[in-house]
Scaffold this motif. Sequence first.
Motif, mmCIF file in Angstrom:
data_model
loop_
_atom_site.group_PDB
_atom_site.id
_atom_site.type_symbol
_atom_site.label_atom_id
_atom_site.label_comp_id
_atom_site.label_asym_id
_atom_site.label_seq_id
_atom_site.Cartn_x
_atom_site.Cartn_y
_atom_site.Cartn_z
ATOM 1 N N GLY A 149 0.818 -1.208 0.000
ATOM 2 C CA GLY A 149 0.000 0.000 0.000
ATOM 3 C C GLY A 149 0.850 1.256 0.000
ATOM 4 N N GLY A 150 1.960 1.215 0.727
ATOM 5 C CA GLY A 150 2.830 2.383 0.797
ATOM 6 C C GLY A 150 3.413 2.764 -0.545
ATOM 7 N N ALA A 151 3.695 1.768 -1.382
ATOM 8 C CA ALA A 151 4.238 2.050 -2.711
ATOM 9 C C ALA A 151 3.223 2.802 -3.564
ATOM 10 C CB ALA A 151 4.642 0.747 -3.399
ATOM 11 N N LEU A 152 1.946 2.455 -3.418
ATOM 12 C CA LEU A 152 0.907 3.194 -4.136
ATOM 13 C C LEU A 152 0.765 4.605 -3.579
ATOM 14 C CD1 LEU A 152 -1.902 0.498 -4.536
ATOM 15 C CD2 LEU A 152 -0.435 1.437 -6.329
ATOM 16 N N ALA A 153 0.947 4.735 -2.263
ATOM 17 C CA ALA A 153 0.829 6.048 -1.633
ATOM 18 C C ALA A 153 1.901 7.006 -2.142
ATOM 19 C CB ALA A 153 0.925 5.902 -0.112
ATOM 20 N N ILE A 154 3.142 6.545 -2.179
ATOM 21 C CA ILE A 154 4.207 7.430 -2.646
ATOM 22 C C ILE A 154 4.101 7.656 -4.151
ATOM 23 C CG2 ILE A 154 5.958 5.642 -3.054
ATOM 24 C CD1 ILE A 154 8.012 7.607 -1.859
ATOM 25 N N SER A 155 3.502 6.706 -4.873
ATOM 26 C CA SER A 155 3.258 6.913 -6.304
ATOM 27 C C SER A 155 2.237 8.027 -6.507
ATOM 28 C CB SER A 155 2.756 5.620 -6.950
ATOM 29 O OG SER A 155 3.734 4.602 -6.895
ATOM 30 N N ALA A 156 1.181 8.022 -5.686
ATOM 31 C CA ALA A 156 0.183 9.089 -5.760
ATOM 32 C C ALA A 156 0.805 10.431 -5.391
ATOM 33 C CB ALA A 156 -0.990 8.775 -4.831
ATOM 34 N N ALA A 158 3.924 11.244 -5.816
ATOM 35 C CA ALA A 158 4.765 11.642 -6.948
ATOM 36 C C ALA A 158 3.923 12.291 -8.041
ATOM 37 C CB ALA A 158 5.513 10.431 -7.501
ATOM 38 N N GLY A 159 2.767 11.689 -8.329
ATOM 39 C CA GLY A 159 1.881 12.273 -9.328
ATOM 40 C C GLY A 159 1.393 13.650 -8.923
ATOM 41 N N ALA A 160 1.039 13.799 -7.647
ATOM 42 C CA ALA A 160 0.570 15.093 -7.151
ATOM 43 C C ALA A 160 1.672 16.145 -7.213
ATOM 44 C CB ALA A 160 0.068 14.942 -5.715
ATOM 45 N N THR A 161 2.894 15.742 -6.890
ATOM 46 C CA THR A 161 4.018 16.678 -6.933
ATOM 47 C C THR A 161 4.305 17.121 -8.365
ATOM 48 O OG1 THR A 161 4.952 15.496 -5.032
ATOM 49 C CG2 THR A 161 6.383 17.057 -6.147
ATOM 50 N N LEU A 162 4.136 16.216 -9.309
ATOM 51 C CA LEU A 162 4.297 16.572 -10.719
ATOM 52 C C LEU A 162 3.222 17.566 -11.157
ATOM 53 C CD1 LEU A 162 5.224 13.081 -12.179
ATOM 54 C CD2 LEU A 162 6.593 15.165 -12.446
ATOM 55 N N LEU A 163 2.006 17.383 -10.673
ATOM 56 C CA LEU A 163 0.934 18.325 -10.992
ATOM 57 C C LEU A 163 1.247 19.711 -10.427
ATOM 58 C CD1 LEU A 163 -2.156 16.024 -10.343
ATOM 59 C CD2 LEU A 163 -1.448 16.955 -12.555
ATOM 60 N N ARG A 182 -3.519 13.521 -13.807
ATOM 61 C CA ARG A 182 -4.437 13.727 -12.689
ATOM 62 C C ARG A 182 -5.294 12.487 -12.457
ATOM 63 N NH1 ARG A 182 -9.601 15.000 -11.689
ATOM 64 N NH2 ARG A 182 -10.074 16.364 -9.913
ATOM 65 N N THR A 183 -5.802 11.895 -13.538
ATOM 66 C CA THR A 183 -6.644 10.703 -13.421
ATOM 67 C C THR A 183 -5.871 9.542 -12.807
ATOM 68 O OG1 THR A 183 -7.971 11.369 -15.342
ATOM 69 C CG2 THR A 183 -8.044 9.045 -14.699
ATOM 70 N N VAL A 184 -4.644 9.352 -13.267
ATOM 71 C CA VAL A 184 -3.811 8.266 -12.739
ATOM 72 C C VAL A 184 -3.503 8.504 -11.265
ATOM 73 C CG1 VAL A 184 -1.543 7.160 -12.888
ATOM 74 C CG2 VAL A 184 -2.809 7.688 -14.972
ATOM 75 N N THR A 185 -3.236 9.752 -10.898
ATOM 76 C CA THR A 185 -2.927 10.073 -9.505
ATOM 77 C C THR A 185 -4.113 9.781 -8.593
ATOM 78 O OG1 THR A 185 -1.365 11.799 -10.182
ATOM 79 C CG2 THR A 185 -2.211 11.913 -7.933
ATOM 80 N N VAL A 186 -5.305 10.184 -9.021
ATOM 81 C CA VAL A 186 -6.507 9.897 -8.229
ATOM 82 C C VAL A 186 -6.730 8.389 -8.123
ATOM 83 C CG1 VAL A 186 -9.016 10.144 -8.128
ATOM 84 C CG2 VAL A 186 -7.599 12.098 -8.776
ATOM 85 N N ALA A 187 -6.532 7.672 -9.231
ATOM 86 C CA ALA A 187 -6.708 6.216 -9.222
ATOM 87 C C ALA A 187 -5.734 5.559 -8.249
ATOM 88 C CB ALA A 187 -6.512 5.662 -10.629
ATOM 89 N N SER A 229 -1.996 16.877 0.906
ATOM 90 C CA SER A 229 -1.210 17.396 -0.212
ATOM 91 C C SER A 229 -1.731 16.872 -1.538
ATOM 92 C CB SER A 229 0.269 17.006 -0.047
ATOM 93 O OG SER A 229 0.809 17.590 1.111
ATOM 94 N N VAL A 230 -2.049 15.585 -1.575
ATOM 95 C CA VAL A 230 -2.554 14.998 -2.813
ATOM 96 C C VAL A 230 -3.902 15.611 -3.177
ATOM 97 C CG1 VAL A 230 -3.339 12.861 -3.899
ATOM 98 C CG2 VAL A 230 -1.315 12.842 -2.453
ATOM 99 N N ALA A 231 -4.785 15.746 -2.194
ATOM 100 C CA ALA A 231 -6.114 16.283 -2.462
ATOM 101 C C ALA A 231 -6.037 17.711 -2.987
ATOM 102 C CB ALA A 231 -6.958 16.238 -1.190
ATOM 103 N N THR A 232 -5.145 18.509 -2.425
ATOM 104 C CA THR A 232 -4.993 19.890 -2.865
ATOM 105 C C THR A 232 -4.543 19.956 -4.317
ATOM 106 O OG1 THR A 232 -4.428 20.586 -0.620
ATOM 107 C CG2 THR A 232 -3.813 22.060 -2.408
ATOM 108 N N ALA A 233 -3.644 19.045 -4.698
ATOM 109 C CA ALA A 233 -3.096 19.071 -6.053
ATOM 110 C C ALA A 233 -4.090 18.578 -7.091
ATOM 111 C CB ALA A 233 -1.826 18.225 -6.116
#
Length: 240
Positions: A149-156, A158-163, A182-187, A229-233
């Motif tokens: 689960g943590g690997a998916l969390a840091i992946s999300a 990373a996506g948010a930071t890119l946004l 954005r879609t991939v990050t939310v997923a 942070s993810v939600a804001t992005a």
Amino acid sequence: MACVAWAAPAADFVLRLVGRRRRRLAEAGSPGALTAVAATTVLGTRISALGRQPLAEALLALSALLWPVLLLVVRHWRRRMPGAVFLCCVATQGLAVLAATLAAAERTAWLAHAALVLFWLGLVLYGLALARFDPRQVLEGAGDHWIAGGALAISALAGATLLIAGDSGLYLWDDDDRGVLRTVTVALLVLDLAWYVVLLAAEVTRPRRGYDLRRWSTVFPMGMTATLSVATAVGVPWLR
């Protein structure tokens, strides 16, 4: 405190490498060795947030040097691996987070593009790791199965930071590409939360009492989710 926590094991590794070189080189070929990359990128990201960009850049360079060497652990993958197999994804996405953070802070487009490549590579590595992960670890694992689960969390993250980097004044990609990211990050965030449900249910069903060093992995996903942070992005109001 974080710097001390990072420096202590780093110094220990160097000292043991000098004294017990063969043993440490063998340990460097294990999935757990990738925590060195992940820890360095986390520290670098925090230092960048404090405005100390030169030091953060140095940590990015160090992580980038360690990453391809330690990623050779992929050669030793086998079937029915424990949760530590997902550390290849964690280390790669950690690099993506730090690179994207520095790209936003210093308005450096090539760093953002490099971070994007690492982001997609990390997802590929997650898929490969998932194919070799032993599902029985969910019920029997000593704690490191939570890295799934943590690997998916840091992946999300990373996506948010890119946004965020894309909103910093740099032209990195068009609206369609941003929409895909954005879609991939939310997923990824939704899948991460789903993993929490599965893992928590397994812990309740099959309690694993007693101390085990690998229990650090249970705390790790919670910290990496960084929901605010993810939600804001990505603009998901119900997660704020």
